[in-house]
Write a protein that holds these residues in place. Structure first.
Motif, short mmCIF file in Angstrom:
data_model
loop_
_atom_site.label_atom_id
_atom_site.label_comp_id
_atom_site.label_asym_id
_atom_site.label_seq_id
_atom_site.Cartn_x
_atom_site.Cartn_y
_atom_site.Cartn_z
N VAL A 1 -82.72 -112.52 26.45
CA VAL A 1 -82.39 -113.09 27.63
C VAL A 1 -81.41 -114.39 27.44
CG1 VAL A 1 -82.79 -113.95 29.78
CG2 VAL A 1 -83.78 -111.79 29.03
N PHE A 2 -82.27 -115.42 26.49
CA PHE A 2 -81.72 -116.64 26.35
C PHE A 2 -80.55 -116.48 25.35
CE2 PHE A 2 -81.31 -120.18 23.16
CZ PHE A 2 -81.20 -121.12 24.13
N MET A 3 -80.28 -115.59 24.26
CA MET A 3 -79.17 -115.66 23.52
C MET A 3 -78.03 -114.99 24.47
SD MET A 3 -79.83 -117.06 20.72
CE MET A 3 -78.89 -116.74 19.41
N GLY A 4 -78.33 -113.95 25.11
CA GLY A 4 -77.38 -113.23 25.98
C GLY A 4 -76.96 -114.34 27.00
N GLY A 5 -77.68 -115.32 27.61
CA GLY A 5 -77.04 -116.12 28.52
C GLY A 5 -76.25 -117.16 27.65
N LEU A 6 -77.03 -117.64 26.55
CA LEU A 6 -75.96 -118.67 25.91
C LEU A 6 -74.63 -117.92 25.29
CD1 LEU A 6 -76.20 -121.37 23.99
CD2 LEU A 6 -76.92 -119.85 22.12
N TRP A 7 -74.47 -116.89 24.95
CA TRP A 7 -73.20 -116.42 24.57
C TRP A 7 -72.41 -116.02 25.73
CZ3 TRP A 7 -71.37 -117.39 20.19
CH2 TRP A 7 -72.19 -117.52 19.17
N PHE A 8 -72.84 -115.77 26.87
CA PHE A 8 -72.24 -115.64 28.22
C PHE A 8 -71.66 -117.07 28.38
CE2 PHE A 8 -71.77 -115.61 32.91
CZ PHE A 8 -71.17 -114.28 32.82
N ALA A 9 -72.40 -117.73 28.64
CA ALA A 9 -71.87 -119.32 28.81
C ALA A 9 -70.75 -119.75 27.80
CB ALA A 9 -73.02 -120.28 28.90
N LEU A 10 -71.09 -119.32 26.51
CA LEU A 10 -70.18 -120.00 25.58
C LEU A 10 -68.71 -119.27 25.78
CD1 LEU A 10 -72.28 -120.48 22.31
CD2 LEU A 10 -71.30 -122.27 24.03
N THR A 11 -68.62 -118.09 26.08
CA THR A 11 -67.49 -117.06 26.25
C THR A 11 -66.90 -117.65 27.43
OG1 THR A 11 -68.58 -115.12 25.15
CG2 THR A 11 -66.93 -114.85 26.66
N ILE A 12 -67.41 -117.91 28.57
CA ILE A 12 -66.89 -118.31 29.80
C ILE A 12 -66.15 -119.66 29.40
CG2 ILE A 12 -67.09 -119.22 32.03
CD1 ILE A 12 -67.21 -116.35 31.88
N LEU A 13 -66.76 -120.70 28.82
CA LEU A 13 -66.17 -122.02 28.32
C LEU A 13 -64.88 -121.63 27.30
CD1 LEU A 13 -69.45 -124.11 27.86
CD2 LEU A 13 -67.78 -124.35 29.97
N GLY A 14 -65.30 -120.91 26.46
CA GLY A 14 -64.12 -120.47 25.73
C GLY A 14 -62.86 -120.12 26.10
N LEU A 15 -63.10 -118.97 27.14
CA LEU A 15 -62.07 -118.53 27.77
C LEU A 15 -61.18 -119.51 28.83
CD1 LEU A 15 -63.52 -114.95 28.75
CD2 LEU A 15 -61.55 -115.52 27.12
N GLY A 16 -62.11 -120.23 29.39
CA GLY A 16 -61.52 -121.20 30.16
C GLY A 16 -60.67 -122.33 29.50
N MET A 17 -61.13 -122.71 28.49
CA MET A 17 -60.42 -123.87 27.48
C MET A 17 -59.03 -123.15 27.22
SD MET A 17 -61.71 -126.79 27.34
CE MET A 17 -61.24 -127.40 26.07
N THR A 18 -59.25 -121.76 26.47
CA THR A 18 -57.97 -121.09 26.04
C THR A 18 -56.95 -120.80 27.10
OG1 THR A 18 -59.48 -119.60 24.44
CG2 THR A 18 -57.51 -118.98 24.94
#
Length: 52
Positions: A16-33
């Motif tokens: 759950v922690f790693m899934g949430g971490l990668w979900f948050a990093l994906t959202i931030l990366g997509l927004g920055m892109t």
């Protein structure tokens, strides 16, 4: 502790922690892109912010 460490145990809390971490990093990366691409397109079209 890192996943490649032999002491790592994939129990539900780690998943759950790693899934949430990668979900948050994906959202931030997509927004920055999106922002970088939009800024490049606007600069190429001459819609720069030179009007203050």
């Amino acid at each position: 502790m890192f996943p490649f460490n032999f002491e790592w145990i994939w129990d539900m809390s780690h998943m759950v922690f790693m899934g949430g971490l990668w979900f948050a990093l994906t959202i931030l990366g997509l927004g920055m892109t999106y922002c970088v691409i939009k800024a490049a397109i606007d600069a190429a079209k001459g819609k720069g912010g030179g009007h203050h």
